[in-house]
Write a protein that holds these residues in place. Structure first.
Motif, PDB file in Angstrom:
ATOM      1  N   LYS A  98       2.172   2.592 -18.613  1.00 39.30           N
ATOM      2  CA  LYS A  98       0.764   2.170 -18.384  1.00 39.30           C
ATOM      3  C   LYS A  98       0.641   0.549 -18.011  1.00 39.30           C
ATOM      4  O   LYS A  98      -0.111   0.258 -17.029  1.00 39.30           O
ATOM      5  N   GLU A  99       1.264  -0.217 -18.745  1.00 37.98           N
ATOM      6  CA  GLU A  99       1.132  -1.480 -18.432  1.00 37.98           C
ATOM      7  C   GLU A  99       1.662  -2.029 -16.894  1.00 37.98           C
ATOM      8  O   GLU A  99       1.184  -2.754 -16.143  1.00 37.98           O
ATOM      9  N   ARG A 100       2.780  -1.252 -16.700  1.00 40.14           N
ATOM     10  CA  ARG A 100       3.472  -1.507 -15.227  1.00 40.14           C
ATOM     11  C   ARG A 100       2.477  -0.966 -14.180  1.00 40.14           C
ATOM     12  O   ARG A 100       2.282  -1.771 -13.432  1.00 40.14           O
ATOM     13  N   LEU A 101       1.948   0.216 -14.500  1.00 42.80           N
ATOM     14  CA  LEU A 101       1.011   0.614 -13.417  1.00 42.80           C
ATOM     15  C   LEU A 101      -0.120  -0.125 -13.218  1.00 42.80           C
ATOM     16  O   LEU A 101      -0.613  -0.420 -12.137  1.00 42.80           O
ATOM     17  N   ALA A 102      -0.741  -0.499 -14.465  1.00 46.51           N
ATOM     18  CA  ALA A 102      -2.014  -1.245 -14.439  1.00 46.51           C
ATOM     19  C   ALA A 102      -1.698  -2.730 -13.436  1.00 46.51           C
ATOM     20  O   ALA A 102      -2.548  -3.207 -12.597  1.00 46.51           O
ATOM     21  N   ARG A 103      -0.339  -3.166 -13.697  1.00 45.01           N
ATOM     22  CA  ARG A 103       0.026  -4.380 -12.632  1.00 45.01           C
ATOM     23  C   ARG A 103       0.268  -3.928 -11.193  1.00 45.01           C
ATOM     24  O   ARG A 103      -0.311  -4.784 -10.487  1.00 45.01           O
ATOM     25  N   LYS A 104       0.625  -2.860 -10.959  1.00 45.48           N
ATOM     26  CA  LYS A 104       0.746  -2.349  -9.798  1.00 45.48           C
ATOM     27  C   LYS A 104      -0.625  -2.324  -8.931  1.00 45.48           C
ATOM     28  O   LYS A 104      -1.015  -2.595  -7.851  1.00 45.48           O
ATOM     29  N   ILE A 105      -1.462  -1.737  -9.829  1.00 42.32           N
ATOM     30  CA  ILE A 105      -2.867  -1.436  -9.396  1.00 42.32           C
ATOM     31  C   ILE A 105      -3.767  -2.745  -8.922  1.00 42.32           C
ATOM     32  O   ILE A 105      -4.305  -3.015  -7.989  1.00 42.32           O
ATOM     33  N   ASP A 106      -3.381  -3.540 -10.092  1.00 42.52           N
ATOM     34  CA  ASP A 106      -3.934  -5.000  -9.965  1.00 42.52           C
ATOM     35  C   ASP A 106      -3.580  -5.801  -8.666  1.00 42.52           C
ATOM     36  O   ASP A 106      -4.131  -6.516  -7.859  1.00 42.52           O
ATOM     37  N   GLU A 107      -2.229  -5.672  -8.377  1.00 39.52           N
ATOM     38  CA  GLU A 107      -1.541  -6.262  -7.261  1.00 39.52           C
ATOM     39  C   GLU A 107      -2.026  -5.639  -5.838  1.00 39.52           C
ATOM     40  O   GLU A 107      -2.201  -6.328  -4.922  1.00 39.52           O
ATOM     41  N   ALA A 108      -2.181  -4.323  -6.040  1.00 38.26           N
ATOM     42  CA  ALA A 108      -2.817  -3.565  -4.793  1.00 38.26           C
ATOM     43  C   ALA A 108      -4.314  -3.858  -4.582  1.00 38.26           C
ATOM     44  O   ALA A 108      -4.534  -4.320  -3.450  1.00 38.26           O
ATOM     45  N   ASN A 109      -4.890  -4.008  -5.600  1.00 41.40           N
ATOM     46  CA  ASN A 109      -6.296  -4.376  -5.364  1.00 41.40           C
ATOM     47  C   ASN A 109      -6.292  -5.844  -4.860  1.00 41.40           C
ATOM     48  O   ASN A 109      -7.430  -6.323  -3.778  1.00 41.40           O
ATOM     49  N   ALA A 110      -5.670  -6.654  -5.226  1.00 43.72           N
ATOM     50  CA  ALA A 110      -5.545  -8.237  -5.077  1.00 43.72           C
ATOM     51  C   ALA A 110      -5.216  -8.065  -3.303  1.00 43.72           C
ATOM     52  O   ALA A 110      -5.587  -8.900  -2.603  1.00 43.72           O
ATOM     53  N   ALA A 111      -4.295  -7.181  -3.010  1.00 45.82           N
ATOM     54  CA  ALA A 111      -3.700  -7.497  -1.757  1.00 45.82           C
ATOM     55  C   ALA A 111      -4.841  -6.898  -0.772  1.00 45.82           C
ATOM     56  O   ALA A 111      -5.290  -7.404   0.261  1.00 45.82           O
ATOM     57  N   LYS A 112      -5.529  -5.774  -1.127  1.00 41.65           N
ATOM     58  CA  LYS A 112      -6.626  -5.264  -0.511  1.00 41.65           C
ATOM     59  C   LYS A 112      -7.881  -6.344  -0.204  1.00 41.65           C
ATOM     60  O   LYS A 112      -8.451  -6.343   0.816  1.00 41.65           O
ATOM     61  N   ASP A 113      -8.358  -6.822  -1.461  1.00 42.57           N
ATOM     62  CA  ASP A 113      -9.225  -8.027  -1.371  1.00 42.57           C
ATOM     63  C   ASP A 113      -8.693  -8.897  -0.405  1.00 42.57           C
ATOM     64  O   ASP A 113      -9.594  -9.596   0.336  1.00 42.57           O
ATOM     65  N   ALA A 114      -7.374  -9.368  -0.162  1.00 41.07           N
ATOM     66  CA  ALA A 114      -7.140 -10.615   0.486  1.00 41.07           C
ATOM     67  C   ALA A 114      -7.182 -10.098   1.871  1.00 41.07           C
ATOM     68  O   ALA A 114      -7.576 -10.788   2.654  1.00 41.07           O
TER      69      ALA A 114
END
Length: 136
Positions: free
Chosen positions: A113-129
């Motif tokens: 769950k922690e690994r998936l949450a980090r991936k989602i956060d990274e994907a959201n950060a890339a989308k926002d960027a």
């Protein structure tokens, strides 16, 4: 062995005397049978060496079997069934193994769950960027 009230404690000599008598009697029977039947009649010479060999073998085999039975008969100390060691009950061992498996499964699920949450956060950060870049 469990001692009966009023019985004296069995020593080494008492434990060995019975099997020795049994082995000796069986060896004598084997000697006589082999001595009589291996001769093959009154015209032939007696087979003394063969009879002694068979009697010796019967004596040794009987002693080994009696010693094995004496060792097998000796019960374990009741305190061995408590606590840790090879004589713990299988129900306790199963419960401990199940608890370990469940704890390991929960730990792995939490890591996933922690690994998936980090991936989602990274994907959201890339989308926002990407959205913040003008004219991309």
């Amino acid at each position: 062995m469990t001692q009966k009230p009023g019985s004296e404690e069995r020593g080494f000599k008492a434990q060995v005397r019975g099997p020795l008598i049994i082995a000796f009697v069986l060896a004598i029977v084997a000697f006589l049978c082999t001595f009589i039947f291996a001769t093959g009649g009154t015209d032939n010479a007696p087979q003394l060496v063969l009879a002694l060999t068979v009697a010796g073998a019967v004596f040794v085999v009987t002693l080994v079997m009696c010693a094995t039975l004496i060792l097998v008969e000796k019960p374990n100390d009741p305190s061995l069934g408590e606590g840790t060691g090879v004589n713990r009950s299988s129900a306790k061992l199963y419960a401990e193994a199940r608890a370990r498996r469940e704890a390991e499964t929960k730990r792995r699920e939490a890591e996933e769950k922690e690994r998936l949450a980090r991936k989602i956060d990274e994907a959201n950060a890339a989308k926002d960027a990407q959205q913040k870049q003008p004219g991309a």
